[in-house]
Design a protein around this motif. Sequence first.
Motif, short mmCIF file in Angstrom:
data_model
loop_
_atom_site.label_atom_id
_atom_site.label_comp_id
_atom_site.label_asym_id
_atom_site.label_seq_id
_atom_site.Cartn_x
_atom_site.Cartn_y
_atom_site.Cartn_z
N ILE A 18 -9.44 2.47 -36.04
CA ILE A 18 -9.32 2.79 -34.61
C ILE A 18 -8.30 1.87 -33.97
CG2 ILE A 18 -10.59 2.74 -32.42
CD1 ILE A 18 -13.01 3.70 -33.95
N VAL A 19 -7.46 2.45 -33.12
CA VAL A 19 -6.48 1.68 -32.35
C VAL A 19 -6.65 2.04 -30.89
CG1 VAL A 19 -4.04 1.23 -31.95
CG2 VAL A 19 -4.85 1.62 -34.27
N ASP A 20 -6.85 1.04 -30.06
CA ASP A 20 -6.99 1.23 -28.61
C ASP A 20 -8.03 2.30 -28.27
OD1 ASP A 20 -5.04 -0.70 -28.06
OD2 ASP A 20 -3.43 0.77 -28.22
N GLY A 21 -9.17 2.27 -28.97
CA GLY A 21 -10.27 3.18 -28.68
C GLY A 21 -10.09 4.59 -29.21
N SER A 22 -9.06 4.82 -30.01
CA SER A 22 -8.80 6.15 -30.55
C SER A 22 -8.86 6.12 -32.08
CB SER A 22 -7.41 6.61 -30.10
OG SER A 22 -7.08 7.84 -30.68
N VAL A 23 -9.57 7.09 -32.66
CA VAL A 23 -9.68 7.18 -34.11
C VAL A 23 -8.33 7.61 -34.68
CG1 VAL A 23 -10.82 8.32 -36.05
CG2 VAL A 23 -12.13 7.75 -34.01
N LYS A 24 -7.75 6.76 -35.52
CA LYS A 24 -6.47 7.07 -36.16
C LYS A 24 -6.68 7.71 -37.53
CE LYS A 24 -3.86 5.51 -32.93
NZ LYS A 24 -3.07 6.42 -32.13
N SER A 25 -7.73 7.28 -38.23
CA SER A 25 -8.00 7.82 -39.56
C SER A 25 -9.44 7.46 -39.93
CB SER A 25 -7.02 7.23 -40.57
OG SER A 25 -7.14 7.86 -41.80
N SER A 26 -10.04 8.31 -40.76
CA SER A 26 -11.41 8.03 -41.18
C SER A 26 -11.73 8.72 -42.49
CB SER A 26 -12.40 8.48 -40.10
OG SER A 26 -12.35 9.89 -39.96
N LEU A 27 -12.77 8.24 -43.13
CA LEU A 27 -13.30 8.84 -44.35
C LEU A 27 -14.81 8.80 -44.26
CD1 LEU A 27 -13.21 9.94 -47.26
CD2 LEU A 27 -13.03 7.56 -48.03
N SER A 28 -15.43 9.95 -44.23
CA SER A 28 -16.88 10.04 -44.17
C SER A 28 -17.48 9.72 -45.54
CB SER A 28 -17.28 11.46 -43.74
OG SER A 28 -18.67 11.59 -43.76
N LEU A 29 -18.47 8.83 -45.56
CA LEU A 29 -19.20 8.49 -46.79
C LEU A 29 -20.70 8.63 -46.48
CD1 LEU A 29 -17.13 5.35 -47.83
CD2 LEU A 29 -16.94 7.66 -48.76
N ASP A 42 -9.93 15.61 -51.98
CA ASP A 42 -10.05 15.43 -50.53
C ASP A 42 -10.26 13.97 -50.16
OD1 ASP A 42 -9.79 18.17 -50.42
OD2 ASP A 42 -11.91 18.55 -49.99
N VAL A 43 -11.11 13.29 -50.93
CA VAL A 43 -11.37 11.87 -50.67
C VAL A 43 -10.10 11.06 -50.89
CG1 VAL A 43 -12.68 9.84 -51.44
CG2 VAL A 43 -13.81 12.07 -51.25
N LYS A 44 -9.39 11.35 -51.97
CA LYS A 44 -8.14 10.63 -52.25
C LYS A 44 -7.13 10.84 -51.12
CE LYS A 44 -4.36 10.14 -55.44
NZ LYS A 44 -3.60 10.73 -56.53
N GLU A 45 -7.01 12.07 -50.64
CA GLU A 45 -6.08 12.35 -49.55
C GLU A 45 -6.43 11.56 -48.29
OE1 GLU A 45 -5.13 16.16 -46.72
OE2 GLU A 45 -5.30 16.54 -48.88
N LYS A 46 -7.71 11.46 -47.99
CA LYS A 46 -8.14 10.70 -46.81
C LYS A 46 -7.92 9.21 -46.99
CE LYS A 46 -11.27 14.23 -45.20
NZ LYS A 46 -12.63 14.66 -45.00
N LEU A 47 -8.10 8.70 -48.21
CA LEU A 47 -7.83 7.29 -48.47
C LEU A 47 -6.34 6.98 -48.33
CD1 LEU A 47 -10.19 6.50 -51.47
CD2 LEU A 47 -10.24 5.44 -49.20
N VAL A 48 -5.50 7.89 -48.81
CA VAL A 48 -4.05 7.72 -48.66
C VAL A 48 -3.68 7.73 -47.18
CG1 VAL A 48 -1.82 8.85 -49.07
CG2 VAL A 48 -3.46 8.61 -50.94
N HIS A 49 -4.31 8.63 -46.41
CA HIS A 49 -4.04 8.69 -44.98
C HIS A 49 -4.48 7.40 -44.29
CE1 HIS A 49 -4.56 9.94 -40.75
NE2 HIS A 49 -3.48 10.66 -41.01
N LEU A 50 -5.63 6.86 -44.67
CA LEU A 50 -6.10 5.59 -44.10
C LEU A 50 -5.09 4.48 -44.37
CD1 LEU A 50 -9.92 5.40 -44.90
CD2 LEU A 50 -8.88 4.94 -42.70
#
Length: 100
Positions: A18-29, A42-50
């Motif tokens: 999160i940056v300045d109160g806004s979610v920039k990237s996440s991975l649900s576990l 899908d998990v790998k893609e989200k980790l790369v995005h994070l």
Amino acid sequence: MLTAISELERMQGGLVYIVDGSVKSSLSLPIAGLFSNEPFEDVKEKLVHLKSALITEGFDPGFNPFLTLSFLTLPVIPQLKLTDKGLFDVDRFEHITIDF
């Protein structure tokens, strides 16, 4: 911090950036806050995005704060660990107090 807590609660655990109160990237576990029930790709893609989101904000590409935080809270690897019950000395196998 409240935004991060709310997002983690909504996702039922995971990683969130999160940056300045806004979610920039996440991975649900959602499985015990440690595992995903999504396909590996899908998990790998989200980790790369994070990781990309962190690098965009200026984090050193060689440093992974999520990995650091994960091991910080794992109370079976020495020395001091932060648990839901406080600071834990793995070598002495007991919780310790912090004096200010």
